[in-house]
Design a protein around this motif. Structure first.
Motif, PDB file in Angstrom:
ATOM      1  N   TYR A  42      11.652  10.835   6.087  1.00 46.24           N
ATOM      2  CA  TYR A  42      10.656  11.498   7.083  1.00 46.24           C
ATOM      3  C   TYR A  42       9.481  10.726   7.529  1.00 46.24           C
ATOM      4  O   TYR A  42       8.730  10.193   6.575  1.00 46.24           O
ATOM      5  N   GLN A  43       9.329  10.660   8.697  1.00 50.37           N
ATOM      6  CA  GLN A  43       8.315   9.691   9.287  1.00 50.37           C
ATOM      7  C   GLN A  43       7.067  10.510   9.462  1.00 50.37           C
ATOM      8  O   GLN A  43       7.273  11.673   9.672  1.00 50.37           O
ATOM      9  N   GLU A  44       6.039   9.853   9.574  1.00 49.45           N
ATOM     10  CA  GLU A  44       4.493  10.474   9.780  1.00 49.45           C
ATOM     11  C   GLU A  44       4.494  11.223  11.203  1.00 49.45           C
ATOM     12  O   GLU A  44       3.960  12.189  11.191  1.00 49.45           O
ATOM     13  N   ASP A  47       9.457  12.472  13.067  1.00 49.98           N
ATOM     14  CA  ASP A  47      10.881  12.202  12.925  1.00 49.98           C
ATOM     15  C   ASP A  47      11.641  12.015  11.769  1.00 49.98           C
ATOM     16  O   ASP A  47      10.935  11.910  10.706  1.00 49.98           O
TER      17      ASP A  47
END
Length: 75
Positions: A42-44, A47
């Motif tokens: 999980y990206q900041e 995404d």
């Protein structure tokens, strides 16, 4: 939110979904917590990076299973 599919073995970008879709629509809800931790990043920015296996690496692994011991596969 976008979902980026990347090969966990060689790092090649396999595909991307640039729509606002839920984890249920993508089928991620069927993964166990351990599988989610192993497969999804999980990206900041919201995404998700889904680490899967591309067809080239899958074929290579089927022919040479010992390659799974390598950190990266190059093709």
């Amino acid at each position: 939110m976008s979902v980026h599919y990347v090969c966990r073995h060689c790092g090649i970008k396999i595909g991307e979904i640039k729509a606002n879709v839920s984890e249920v629509q993508l089928g991620f809800h069927t993964l166990s917590p351990e599988e989610k931790q192993e497969i999804l990043l999980y990206q900041e920015n919201g995404d998700i990076v889904a680490q899967v296996t591309c067809e080239y690496c899958q074929e290579a692994i089927e022919r040479n299973p010992e390659w799974l011991l390598l950190h990266k596969i190059h093709h």
